[in-house]
Design a protein around this motif. Structure first.
Motif, short mmCIF file in Angstrom:
data_model
loop_
_atom_site.label_atom_id
_atom_site.label_comp_id
_atom_site.label_asym_id
_atom_site.label_seq_id
_atom_site.Cartn_x
_atom_site.Cartn_y
_atom_site.Cartn_z
N TYR A 24 -13.03 29.68 -30.16
CA TYR A 24 -11.95 29.49 -29.20
C TYR A 24 -10.96 28.49 -29.78
O TYR A 24 -11.32 27.36 -30.08
N ALA A 26 -7.11 26.68 -29.48
CA ALA A 26 -5.92 26.40 -28.67
C ALA A 26 -5.11 25.35 -29.40
O ALA A 26 -5.68 24.39 -29.94
N PHE A 31 -11.75 24.60 -30.85
CA PHE A 31 -12.61 23.80 -29.97
C PHE A 31 -14.03 24.36 -29.96
O PHE A 31 -14.99 23.64 -29.73
N PRO A 50 -22.20 15.55 -28.49
CA PRO A 50 -21.38 14.46 -27.96
C PRO A 50 -20.25 14.96 -27.05
O PRO A 50 -19.98 16.16 -26.99
N ASN A 51 -19.60 14.04 -26.38
CA ASN A 51 -18.45 14.38 -25.53
C ASN A 51 -17.41 15.11 -26.36
O ASN A 51 -17.13 14.73 -27.49
N GLY A 52 -16.85 16.14 -25.76
CA GLY A 52 -15.78 16.87 -26.44
C GLY A 52 -16.25 17.81 -27.53
O GLY A 52 -15.45 18.38 -28.26
N ALA A 53 -17.58 18.00 -27.64
CA ALA A 53 -18.10 18.87 -28.69
C ALA A 53 -17.79 20.34 -28.41
O ALA A 53 -17.83 21.17 -29.31
N GLY A 54 -17.49 20.65 -27.15
CA GLY A 54 -17.19 22.04 -26.79
C GLY A 54 -18.30 22.69 -25.99
O GLY A 54 -18.35 23.91 -25.85
N LYS A 55 -19.18 21.89 -25.42
CA LYS A 55 -20.32 22.43 -24.68
C LYS A 55 -19.88 23.18 -23.43
O LYS A 55 -20.30 24.31 -23.18
N SER A 56 -19.01 22.54 -22.63
CA SER A 56 -18.54 23.21 -21.40
C SER A 56 -17.75 24.46 -21.74
O SER A 56 -17.88 25.49 -21.08
N GLN A 93 -19.56 21.49 -14.30
CA GLN A 93 -19.78 20.06 -14.54
C GLN A 93 -19.40 19.27 -13.29
O GLN A 93 -20.08 18.34 -12.90
N GLU A 169 -24.38 19.83 -17.33
CA GLU A 169 -24.73 18.43 -17.05
C GLU A 169 -25.06 18.18 -15.58
O GLU A 169 -24.41 17.38 -14.91
N HIS A 201 -26.92 15.41 -21.82
CA HIS A 201 -26.79 14.33 -22.80
C HIS A 201 -28.10 13.56 -22.90
O HIS A 201 -28.20 12.58 -23.61
N1 LIG Z 1 -9.16 25.72 -21.57
C1 LIG Z 1 -8.96 24.88 -22.61
N2 LIG Z 1 -7.88 25.00 -23.38
C2 LIG Z 1 -7.69 24.18 -24.43
N3 LIG Z 1 -8.52 23.21 -24.76
C3 LIG Z 1 -9.61 23.03 -24.03
C4 LIG Z 1 -9.90 23.86 -22.90
N4 LIG Z 1 -11.06 23.44 -22.37
C5 LIG Z 1 -11.46 22.40 -23.12
N5 LIG Z 1 -10.61 22.16 -24.13
C6 LIG Z 1 -10.79 21.12 -25.16
O1 LIG Z 1 -11.94 21.44 -25.89
C7 LIG Z 1 -12.66 20.26 -26.20
C8 LIG Z 1 -14.09 20.41 -25.75
O2 LIG Z 1 -14.13 20.35 -24.35
P1 LIG Z 1 -15.46 20.54 -23.53
O3 LIG Z 1 -15.12 20.34 -22.10
O4 LIG Z 1 -16.10 21.83 -23.88
O5 LIG Z 1 -16.34 19.33 -24.08
P2 LIG Z 1 -17.82 18.97 -23.70
O6 LIG Z 1 -18.65 19.14 -24.91
O7 LIG Z 1 -18.26 19.69 -22.49
O8 LIG Z 1 -17.67 17.41 -23.41
P3 LIG Z 1 -18.34 16.48 -22.27
O9 LIG Z 1 -19.66 16.06 -22.79
O10 LIG Z 1 -17.41 15.33 -22.18
O11 LIG Z 1 -18.43 17.28 -21.02
C9 LIG Z 1 -11.94 19.12 -25.55
O12 LIG Z 1 -11.23 18.43 -26.55
C10 LIG Z 1 -11.01 19.76 -24.56
O13 LIG Z 1 -9.81 19.05 -24.46
#
Ligand SMILES: Nc1ncnc2c1ncn2[C@@H]1O[C@H](COP(=O)(O)OP(=O)(O)OP(=O)(O)O)[C@@H](O)[C@H]1O
Ligand SMILES: [Mg+2]
Lengths: 250, 235
Positions: A24, A26, A31, A50-56, A93, A169, A201
């Protein structure tokens, strides 16, 4: 350009969902980057990172809520379509609570899943009991505490007996007893035969619940496999560092 | 020379006595405006919820159009309805000109865009929040629109009241299509205009006070609902 670590082939157990080269992008950033992962039926897989790894984001892609830039999600050997999504459920989340009572939130989901009106009241009762929210049936759902909302969102997501339940989470910000309650709920769900994918986490939680683990770092799958092995002998640098409590910077 | 206090006193006396002329005018006013509000809600609430809760090509254009219609000048609406209903107009055969029905039509046209545009605002904010959850659950389109309207109910009552408030206070449109005929199409605003010009200030003022009270009640209702919805975390 594929690195070997991104091609994970778990050769045992029935695969319920598989991603192939899932990406994916953007604004020029990947991401989620070339993730190939198999989720096996009937098991609990935790996604760590970690945070921002792209899990969600990965969960959203797997659930078909957003379309990948490239790569595929294969559900039960076929491509992911609307009926496939209907067989999955997701707890976000930040759980989405409708502007209704606790029971009203459950009734709505029961109606959507086609449970006939006369059968709904009994099911609402049963679900409230399962979540330990019997006394809060008539309270506005949005006034529940974070932990109560999580429990409500989880039992709501089990309505219609999904084959796969995704939890993002579910115990972040919960106290130990609420965490235990949520973990018990998740184990119950698995016992009913539902495959569970859970972002966390919490190492301890992964140890307690998961049979399989996947580790994401900067959108890439660093490592995936059986929890027993990965949580004790991780192979990848990011996951080793994470388990040691270090901050891994690449 | 009468002082303002004298007139005010007699205006209150008219209200206290329940003066039949006053009651007739207030009754007709409420009948016309409540009917128009009901019709405007029947059209505007679902229309607004569909626009608010659906992604489609041209959605932005529809919203701009509705917002523009919100500012329709009442006299222009009155003129258009007059042309439609006048004997030589396309709907002339219905013989509705200078009847309460004509006033209901004019007020409905005036406030339906208001109800619709405000509903779009309320429901699209909510839809942004619910969207992923609804997609995840597989909520169908009708159920989605219905759920948005139901969950926004506390915010939609003020929307209806905003429409009512605008219609009840409006003069230009009802004056043109109603004709301000005594006992037939004379409503509060048009009576105030007429009675003032005739020098019958106490009746004009009594009507003005009633209109003001209605506005106060409407606003109090809006505030009560707002705080109720905040209390229930429904805002
Ligand atoms: N729909 C989207 N369009 C563009 N970028 C996105 C989108 N959704 C998330 N991102 C970016 O992708 C990256 C990963 O986001 P994501 O929410 O998957 O992190 P995460 O691993 O779940 O972090 P956390 O542990 O903080 O929940 C972030 O930098 C976020 O800004
Ligand atoms: Mg996340």
């Amino acid at each position: 350009m594929r690195e070997p670590a991104n091609i994970i082939r778990a050769d045992f157990g029935g695969t319920l969902l598989e991603t192939r080269g899932l990406t994916y992008r953007a604004d020029g950033t990947r991401f989620v980057d070339d993730v190939s992962l198999r989720l096996r039926e009937g098991r609990i897989t935790t996604i760590l990172g970690p945070n921002g790894a792209g899990k969600s984001l990965l969960l959203r892609l797997i659930h078909g809520l957003i379309a990948p830039t490239s790569g595929d999600v294969i559900w039960n050997g076929r491509s992911l379509d609307a009926p496939a999504r209907a067989a999955q459920a997701m707890v976000f989340q930040r759980p989405v609570m409708m502007r209704r009572s606790v029971a009203g939130n459950l009734r709505f989901a029961l109606k959507v899943k086609g449970v006939p009106r006369h059968a709904r009241a009994a099911q609402v009762e049963a679900l409230l009991t399962k979540a330990g929210l019997q006394d809060m049936a008539t309270r506005p759902a949005r006034l529940l505490s974070g932990g109560e909302q999580q429990k409500l969102a989880i039992v709501r997501a089990t309505i219609g007996a999904p084959r796969m339940l995704m939890l993002d989470e579910p115990t972040a910000n919960l106290d130990p007893s609420a965490t235990r309650a949520v973990e018990t709920l998740v184990q119950d769900v698995q016992t009913q035969g539902t495959t569970v994918v859970m972002v966390t986490h919490d190492q301890g939680q992964a140890k307690r619940l998961a049979q399989d683990v996947a580790f994401l770092q900067s959108g890439r799958l660093a490592e995936a496999g059986p929890a027993a092995r990965l949580l004790t002998e991780p192979q990848s640098r990011p996951m080793k560092a994470w388990l040691d409590g270090e901050l891994y910077v690449d | 020379m009468e002082t303002f206090a004298d007139i005010l006193l007699r205006a209150f006396a008219l209200i206290a006595q329940g003066d039949p002329v006053l009651r007739g005018v207030v009754g007709l006013s409420l009948y016309v405006t409540l009917s128009a509000t009901a019709i405007a809600c029947a059209i505007g609430l679902p229309l607004g919820a569909v626009v608010g809760g659906t992604q489609f090509a041209g959605r932005g254009g529809v919203i701009i159009f509705l917002n523009a219609l919100m500012g329709l000048p009442p006299v222009v609406v009155g003129l258009v309805v007059y042309l439609l209903l006048s004997a030589s107009g396309p709907l002339g055969v219905l013989g509705l000109l200078y009847t309460p029905a004509a006033m209901i039509i004019a007020q409905t046209i005036l406030i339906t865009p208001i109800v619709a545009a405000l509903t779009v605002q309320v429901t699209s904010d909510m839809h942004r929040e619910y969207r992923e959850q609804f997609r995840s659950m597989g909520v169908g389109r009708l159920a989605r629109i219905g759920a948005l309207m139901w969950d926004a109910r506390l915010a939609l009552v003020p929307v209806a009241l905003a429409g009512f408030g605008r219609a009840v206070a409006e003069v230009g449109a009802v004056m043109i299509v109603g004709g301000n005929i005594n006992h037939v199409t004379r409503v509060m605003t048009t009576s105030i205009a007429l009675e003032t010009s005739k020098g019958n200030l106490e009746l004009a003022l009594a009507l003005g006070i009633v209109l003001l009270l209605i506005a106060l009640l409407v606003n109090a209702a809006v505030m009560t609902l707002r705080s109720a919805s905040v209390r229930a975390a429904y805002a």
